[in-house]
Design a protein around this motif. Structure first.
Motif, mmCIF file in Angstrom:
data_model
loop_
_atom_site.group_PDB
_atom_site.id
_atom_site.type_symbol
_atom_site.label_atom_id
_atom_site.label_comp_id
_atom_site.label_asym_id
_atom_site.label_seq_id
_atom_site.Cartn_x
_atom_site.Cartn_y
_atom_site.Cartn_z
ATOM 1 N N GLN A 1 49.635 -0.772 39.409
ATOM 2 C CA GLN A 1 50.887 -0.326 40.130
ATOM 3 C C GLN A 1 51.955 -0.983 39.462
ATOM 4 O O GLN A 1 53.005 -0.197 39.401
ATOM 5 C CB GLN A 1 50.920 -1.396 41.658
ATOM 6 C CG GLN A 1 52.108 -1.313 42.451
ATOM 7 C CD GLN A 1 52.064 -2.213 43.638
ATOM 8 O OE1 GLN A 1 51.438 -1.757 44.417
ATOM 9 N NE2 GLN A 1 52.667 -3.491 43.271
ATOM 10 N N ASP B 1 54.993 1.387 37.669
ATOM 11 C CA ASP B 1 56.512 1.039 37.788
ATOM 12 C C ASP B 1 57.179 0.861 36.462
ATOM 13 O O ASP B 1 58.487 1.146 36.526
ATOM 14 C CB ASP B 1 56.606 -0.157 38.745
ATOM 15 C CG ASP B 1 56.623 0.096 40.237
ATOM 16 O OD1 ASP B 1 56.521 1.194 40.573
ATOM 17 O OD2 ASP B 1 56.269 -1.131 40.985
ATOM 18 N N MET C 1 51.033 6.722 44.390
ATOM 19 C CA MET C 1 51.584 6.599 42.924
ATOM 20 C C MET C 1 50.525 7.257 42.071
ATOM 21 O O MET C 1 50.379 6.711 40.916
ATOM 22 C CB MET C 1 51.658 4.972 42.682
ATOM 23 C CG MET C 1 52.558 4.185 43.472
ATOM 24 S SD MET C 1 52.747 2.304 42.933
ATOM 25 C CE MET C 1 53.417 2.638 41.175
ATOM 26 N N PHE D 1 57.827 8.855 43.467
ATOM 27 C CA PHE D 1 56.585 9.951 43.272
ATOM 28 C C PHE D 1 56.715 11.123 44.221
ATOM 29 O O PHE D 1 55.621 11.572 44.922
ATOM 30 C CB PHE D 1 55.275 9.247 43.127
ATOM 31 C CG PHE D 1 55.168 8.413 42.068
ATOM 32 C CD1 PHE D 1 54.552 8.674 41.133
ATOM 33 C CD2 PHE D 1 55.489 6.978 42.168
ATOM 34 C CE1 PHE D 1 54.436 7.782 39.964
ATOM 35 C CE2 PHE D 1 55.474 6.057 41.089
ATOM 36 C CZ PHE D 1 54.872 6.745 39.930
ATOM 37 N N ASN E 1 53.513 13.397 45.293
ATOM 38 C CA ASN E 1 52.867 13.107 46.442
ATOM 39 C C ASN E 1 52.463 14.242 47.260
ATOM 40 O O ASN E 1 51.495 14.479 47.929
ATOM 41 C CB ASN E 1 53.175 11.944 47.424
ATOM 42 C CG ASN E 1 53.183 10.544 46.596
ATOM 43 O OD1 ASN E 1 52.131 10.395 45.915
ATOM 44 N ND2 ASN E 1 54.223 9.641 46.782
#
Length: 443
Positions: A369, A373, A36, A4, A8
């Motif tokens: 999360q 992923d 994320m 990311f 970010n």
């Protein structure tokens, strides 16, 4: 584990230039696992892509505003053709009449409609109109998540800085005696509620009782159809449950992502904002962009899709299949008391409970999360008609793998060592804590 890096960097820059780093609190980076929060560049159907090249199956679908799927061609084509002939004029267009006819054909309980651009325009206009009709100030709102960005509602919540005292009271959903007591004790101008929510159907007789209680007390009944409209039914919750409100407020899925909202209601009240009234006129809605042609054309194309296809049937079928599969995964991993998918099939949520069975933001963040992923983006499992078997299959596979991590956290009694960063926090809260947002270096 996905990269990311570019997301970010852009998110940090957004925090420098945009308060909160997003234009909607629910879209904020604090609503996603730390580092994320993908920055998106495009979407098609039920899938989206971010600046790092990651592909995700998306849920929530534009905060429930997209029911036909991203980039739905008939809506895009209608909007583009209308825009090519001009977006905004100094007089009404024929499109305004045709859109109003389409809307009122869908919502037979309404006699008149006025279009705007966001949901708060419509709900605040309804409140203003109810106060004018009744001569009262106090508004009663159901204890449901959100109705408006305007003072009369936001002043009741934790982010009330800068807002003067408001005359708004709340009542619990599905508790008719509580509302009846409130109406008996206070002079209420309007009762505002969602007739049904993702996780709470109205009890038998409840809405009929609310209708009767408002009539007895002389209060106007206002249904917020922002989520239920075009998701419960094309005609909203009032069509499903068979109860006619005095006023109703619409938005979100009306334009499949194009900005459009509406206030609709009984002629005797709506005319207070018009030119054919003997009462003092109400400044109901007067917006520059309410009747812009692209949004109205998009709405008409959405109506056509609902008349000729079955988008609600498709999104409900996808939701039922997803809920059954994920709940089966939870059961297979002894997580039934900790990970649950619930709600109306077209508007699913997931519940994340800790080892003691209590709702947990930390465990929610861990689940988010693990889904991110594995290529699933969503704060819920709210589907669209574009969520085909491939999208559902990919989500089920991601949930099966995420459940293994979730089970380890339950066995440990903590997300420590599994969660990479801070937990998510409520979108509407008084302080920016628990952690200050880092900013980029301005150059």
């Amino acid at each position: 584990m996905r990269d990311f890096t570019s997301s970010n960097a852009i998110q940090a820059r957004l925090h420098d230039l945009v308060p909160g780093g997003a234009h909607t609190y629910a879209r904020g980076a604090d609503q996603y696992p730390e580092q994320m929060a993908p920055i998106l560049v495009r979407g098609k159907g039920a899938r989206v892509w971010d600046v790092d090249g990651n592909e995700f199956v998306e849920y929530g679908m534009g905060l429930r505003s997209v029911t036909l799927g991203h980039g739905y061609e008939p809506v895009l084509r209608a909007a583009a053709e209308a825009a090519a002939d001009g977006l905004s004029f100094s007089r009404p267009t024929e499109l305004e009449l045709r859109a109003a006819e389409d809307f009122l054909a869908l919502v037979p309980g309404a006699d008149m409609v006025k279009f705007a651009k966001n949901g708060s325009d419509a709900t605040t206009a309804a409140v203003r109109l109810a106060r004018a009709v009744t001569g009262r100030e106090r508004i009663a709102v159901c204890a449901q998540p959100f109705f408006s960005v305007d003072d009369w509602f936001i002043g009741t919540g934790p982010m009330s800085a800068g807002i003067p005292a408001v005359d708004t009271v709340t009542f619990p959903f599905n508790d008719l005696p509580a509302l009846e007591r409130l109406l008996a004790e206070s002079a209420i101008a309007a009762v505002v509620l969602e007739a049904g929510t993702a996780t709470a159907e109205p009890a038998p007789g409840y809405l009929e009782g609310v209708r009767l209680a408002c009539d007895r007390a002389g209060a106007l009944l206002v249904f917020d159809e922002m989520i239920t409209g075009f998701r419960w039914a094309a005609g909203g919750a009032q069509q499903v449950y068979g109860v006619r409100p005095d006023l109703s407020c619409w938005g979100k899925a009306m334009g499949n992502g194009f900005p459009i909202s509406a206030l609709a209601g009984r002629r005797e009240y709506m005319e207070r904002g018009g030119l054919r009234t003997g009462h003092d006129r109400v400044f109901l809605l007067s917006t520059t962009h309410g009747p812009e042609t692209a949004g109205l054309a998009a709405f008409r194309a959405v109506v056509h899709a609902y008349r000729t296809e079955d988008p609600i049937g498709r999104m409900e079928a996808a939701g039922r299949r997803l809920a059954e599969a994920v709940n089966a995964i939870a059961a297979a991993n002894d997580l039934t008391d900790h990970l649950q998918v619930a709600g109306r099939p077209s508007c699913l949520i997931f519940r994340t409970l800790d080892a003691e069975g209590q709702p947990s933001q930390a465990f929610r963040t861990l689940f988010l999360q693990e889904l991110l992923d594995r290529g699933v983006l969503g704060q819920s499992f709210v589907t669209s008609a574009a969520h085909d078997d491939g999208a559902v299959d990919a989500t089920v596979e991601a949930c099966a793998e995420a459940a293994l991590v979730y089970r380890r956290a339950i066995e440990r009694g903590t997300v420590d060592g599994l969660l990479r960063g801070r937990p998510v926090a409520p979108a509407l809260r008084r302080t920016a804590a628990p952690r200050q947002i880092e900013t980029s270096v301005l150059r």
